[in-house]
Design an enzyme around this catalytic site. Structure first.
Site, PDB file in Angstrom:
ATOM      1  N   LEU A 100       0.880  -1.166   0.000  1.00  0.00           N
ATOM      2  CA  LEU A 100       0.000   0.000   0.000  1.00  0.00           C
ATOM      3  C   LEU A 100       0.915   1.212   0.000  1.00  0.00           C
ATOM      4  O   LEU A 100       1.919   1.230   0.723  1.00  0.00           O
ATOM      5  CB  LEU A 100      -0.891   0.016   1.251  1.00  0.00           C
ATOM      6  CG  LEU A 100      -1.944  -1.088   1.372  1.00  0.00           C
ATOM      7  CD1 LEU A 100      -2.636  -0.999   2.728  1.00  0.00           C
ATOM      8  CD2 LEU A 100      -2.967  -0.996   0.247  1.00  0.00           C
ATOM      9  N   ASP A 101       0.584   2.237  -0.794  1.00  0.00           N
ATOM     10  CA  ASP A 101       1.449   3.414  -0.786  1.00  0.00           C
ATOM     11  C   ASP A 101       1.367   4.110   0.564  1.00  0.00           C
ATOM     12  O   ASP A 101       0.498   3.810   1.389  1.00  0.00           O
ATOM     13  CB  ASP A 101       1.125   4.351  -1.954  1.00  0.00           C
ATOM     14  CG  ASP A 101      -0.239   5.009  -1.851  1.00  0.00           C
ATOM     15  OD1 ASP A 101      -0.560   5.576  -0.792  1.00  0.00           O
ATOM     16  OD2 ASP A 101      -0.995   4.977  -2.845  1.00  0.00           O
ATOM     17  N   ALA A 102       2.272   5.029   0.807  1.00  0.00           N
ATOM     18  CA  ALA A 102       2.437   5.600   2.147  1.00  0.00           C
ATOM     19  C   ALA A 102       1.150   6.193   2.710  1.00  0.00           C
ATOM     20  O   ALA A 102       0.873   6.058   3.906  1.00  0.00           O
ATOM     21  CB  ALA A 102       3.535   6.664   2.128  1.00  0.00           C
TER      22      ALA A 102
END
Length: 247
Positions: A101-103
């Site tokens: 998952l992106d930040a």
């Protein structure tokens, strides 16, 4: 006995594909000799090393984490940002995350030392569903839905949203069967929207449920069996209408 890549995956080194790359690169030794034979099957008494470090098979463990925003899905970060491993006990340092998952995206993240499970959940041919809830920066125009369902080219391939459902004027629920980098955010940016909040609520039949943000738990045997070959959910999480409905 088991094949060398499966042995490494069972030890938490990575997915079987990643272990194949280590073997091909000559980074794996068996009893002091470099082994590039993918069909090799180490015996119980063999000493298997990766980059000179002795490898032991650890008990299989898979956990679910409710990733908060601001944490990156990696073990170490060159920019010194917080990682998901900062949320876990040190004894889980050998786990690796299944997908990312992106930040700024929150929600369901799986971590495991089961390379076979990681392979099944990430390989494109299995088309495992991933469900997300999002908040947009302005009311959604339903007329744009067909464009997202048909697909938009990203990184040289057609990125598609499998299903889309409106929860409110600015909140949507979407399902993907792909894993292109920042796919949802980039697709909505392509039709003129910015995603303010993005939360993954389901992978396959496994749902985030009421697990608090920043907390984790081990998967139950039933949940593991569901991930291991269960039929994808036919409805959106908490939705009363069939998942195929687009509003």
């Amino acid at each position: 006995m088991m094949r060398l890549n499966r042995f490494l995956a069972a030890a938490g080194i990575g997915s079987r594909r990643q272990c194949d790359e280590l073997i091909a690169a000559g980074r794996v030794t068996v009893n002091g000799k470099v082994c590039t034979d993918f069909s090799a099957q180490p015996d119980a008494g063999d000493r298997v090393k990766v980059d000179g470090k002795l490898i032991h098979i650890a008990p299989v463990l898979t956990i679910i984490l409710h990733k908060p925003a601001g944490f990156v899905s990696t073990r170490k970060d060159e920019h010194a940002r917080n990682t998901v491993f900062d949320l876990l006990p040190k004894k889980f340092s050998r786990l690796f995350n299944i997908g990312r998952l992106d930040a700024q995206t929150e929600g369901l993240l799986l971590l495991t030392n089961d390379g076979d499970l990681a392979q099944r959940l990430t390989h494109p041919r299995y088309k495992i569903e991933k469900e997300y809830e999002m908040t947009l920066d302005r009311p959604w125009d339903p007329a744009l839905a067909p464009k997202l369902l048909r697909g938009i080219f990203l990184d040289g391939q057609r990125a598609k949203i499998t299903r889309l459902h409106s929860i409110s004027p600015t909140r949507l629920r979407v399902v993907l069967r792909q894993g292109i980098n920042r796919q949802i955010r980039r697709m909505f940016e392509a039709v003129g929207y910015r995603i303010k909040n993005l939360l993954r609520v389901r992978i396959g039949n496994l749902r985030l449920g009421d697990l608090p943000r920043g907390h984790w738990r081990a998967l139950t045997k039933r949940e593991l069996q569901s991930l291991d070959g269960g039929t994808p959910a036919r409805r959106f999480s908490g939705a009363g209408a069939p998942a195929s409905v687009v509003k």
